[in-house]
Design an enzyme around this catalytic site. Structure first.
Site, mmCIF file in Angstrom:
data_model
loop_
_atom_site.group_PDB
_atom_site.id
_atom_site.type_symbol
_atom_site.label_atom_id
_atom_site.label_comp_id
_atom_site.label_asym_id
_atom_site.label_seq_id
_atom_site.Cartn_x
_atom_site.Cartn_y
_atom_site.Cartn_z
ATOM 1 N N GLY A 175 -12.363 -46.682 55.588
ATOM 2 C CA GLY A 175 -12.900 -47.454 55.014
ATOM 3 C C GLY A 175 -12.279 -48.821 55.142
ATOM 4 N N ILE A 176 -11.051 -48.881 55.145
ATOM 5 C CA ILE A 176 -10.460 -50.450 55.418
ATOM 6 C C ILE A 176 -10.781 -50.451 56.906
ATOM 7 C CG2 ILE A 176 -8.220 -51.439 55.949
ATOM 8 C CD1 ILE A 176 -6.799 -49.428 53.820
ATOM 9 N N ARG A 256 0.914 -47.225 55.302
ATOM 10 C CA ARG A 256 2.148 -46.727 54.703
ATOM 11 C C ARG A 256 3.216 -47.185 55.738
ATOM 12 N NH1 ARG A 256 -0.422 -45.730 50.902
ATOM 13 N NH2 ARG A 256 -0.879 -43.934 49.776
ATOM 14 N N ASP A 280 2.702 -54.819 54.027
ATOM 15 C CA ASP A 280 2.421 -54.679 52.525
ATOM 16 C C ASP A 280 3.143 -53.507 52.142
ATOM 17 O OD1 ASP A 280 1.283 -55.539 50.110
ATOM 18 O OD2 ASP A 280 0.094 -53.605 50.255
ATOM 19 N N GLU A 285 10.871 -47.934 50.800
ATOM 20 C CA GLU A 285 10.109 -48.457 50.083
ATOM 21 C C GLU A 285 10.695 -48.303 48.656
ATOM 22 O OE1 GLU A 285 5.215 -49.208 48.424
ATOM 23 O OE2 GLU A 285 6.043 -49.311 50.750
ATOM 24 N N HIS A 304 3.698 -54.126 48.367
ATOM 25 C CA HIS A 304 2.564 -53.143 48.057
ATOM 26 C C HIS A 304 1.507 -53.752 47.164
ATOM 27 C CE1 HIS A 304 2.234 -48.572 48.974
ATOM 28 N NE2 HIS A 304 0.945 -49.080 48.795
ATOM 29 N N ALA A 306 -1.413 -55.084 47.955
ATOM 30 C CA ALA A 306 -2.848 -55.291 48.589
ATOM 31 C C ALA A 306 -3.877 -55.123 47.625
ATOM 32 C CB ALA A 306 -2.890 -54.440 49.978
#
Length: 343
Positions: A175-176, A256, A280, A285, A304, A306
């Protein structure tokens, strides 16, 4: 895509309805023999009013987990072991809704609990619009040299480049990627999509298989990482791939952190091998204080963010209502996960 939790009281807020899900494939009902048996739905670890309302709006019944439970809505990615305990104790559960588009935090559990009558769904596609918007922001900010200007304390000669008519590589076809292709239309860019197959993606000038990634990197002005994180895609962008990119190219990662080799990226930025990066996500992380990436002048690092909880909560609620309706009737579940593939 974040690791924040939905098991605290919250509401959709004023932005409910601001975004919509973007799907890369058509939704088809699951086979009759794989359809979960309808029944009470447990929202765990802690019920949240927004999602209770979503289940109710879909016609479902929310109840504490028990021998009657047939479905679980899991609202966090930080306690996968707790979900495993619930599934072990409740083999009658036949559907689990996960909170994020990526399910890498549940990879081992998915494989362990892979059985014919347990359907897993994720939020894939639900958060595509805010994430794609964030990626576009990173691209424009980097090309217009915003990192340099926000640190500046004096006037300087003008610098910057335009995104119009550039060559873009998008790694991933979910979808992105679909939403990015829509956002890119006014800019007249030429986009190559890299995915598991060569099946065309509408709006892309070219679609190639992952095996051809190295072949398309040298011509890209911008490379966007938007793929699922699996055992096969870890460090998909490493030292070799960064060396193939043009010195004027930019790397964007909104998927990721583990998809990009952090050490290789750090070296590429420090040596000028690429022009800049916008990330992002990171590996590790959160990115630790004092990490060399924080000192690089040509990188934008966002935490992170977005898709913030304020953005994703109403989108997850909408996905949940849709899947509850599928659970009770149509069988047209959205975001079905392949436990073995990990996405």
């Amino acid at each position: 895509m974040s690791t924040s939790r939905y098991d605290q009281p919250s509401t959709a807020g004023p932005l409910a309805g601001q975004h919509a899900a973007v799907l890369s494939i058509d939704v088809t009902p699951v086979a009759d023999e794989l359809r979960p048996t309808p029944g009470p739905i447990a929202i765990l670890p802690t019920p949240n009013a927004l999602f209770v309302d979503a289940v109710t709006a879909g016609g479902g019944v929310v109840a504490a987990i028990s021998a009657e439970t047939r479905a679980i809505v899991w609202l966090t990615s930080v306690n996968a072991d707790d979900l495993a305990v619930h599934l072990q104790a409740n083999p009658q559960v036949q559907w689990v809704q996960l909170p994020w588009a990526g399910v890498d935090a549940f990879a081992e559990l998915l494989k362990i609990q892979d059985r014919p009558h347990l359907l897993w769904t994720s939020a894939k596609g639900a958060y595509a619009q805010p994430v794609a918007e964030h990626a576009l922001m990173l691209i424009l900010a980097l090309m217009r040299r915003i990192p340099e200007r926000v640190r500046a304390t004096s006037w300087a000669p003008s610098t910057g480049e335009s995104f119009y008519s550039r060559s873009v590589v998008i790694i991933g076809a979910g979808g992105i990627a679909v939403e990015l292709l829509r956002l890119f239309e006014p800019f007249g860019v030429t986009t190559t999509v890299v995915r598991r197959s060569t099946a065309p993606l509408a709006g892309a000038a070219r679609t190639v298989a992952t095996e051809s990634l190295d072949e398309v990197l040298p011509g890209a002005d911008v490379v966007i990482v938007a793929a699922a994180m699996t055992g096969d895609t870890r460090h998909l962008i490493g030292a070799k791939q960064l060396a193939l990119m043009k010195p004027s190219a930019f790397l964007i990662n909104i998927a990721r952190g583990g998809l990009v080799d952090t050490d290789a990226l750090t070296e590429a930025l420090a040596s000028g091998q690429i022009a800049g990066a916008g990330i992002d996500v990171s590996d590790p992380e959160p990115l630790p204080d004092g990490h060399p990436l924080w000192s690089e002048p040509n990188i934008i690092i966002t935490p992170h963010s977005a898709d913030t909880p304020e953005m994703t909560a109403p989108l997850l609620a909408a996905r949940l209502q849709q899947n509850v309706e599928a659970f009770l009737g149509s069988g047209g579940f959205v975001g079905v996960v392949d436990p073995q593939a990990g996405y």
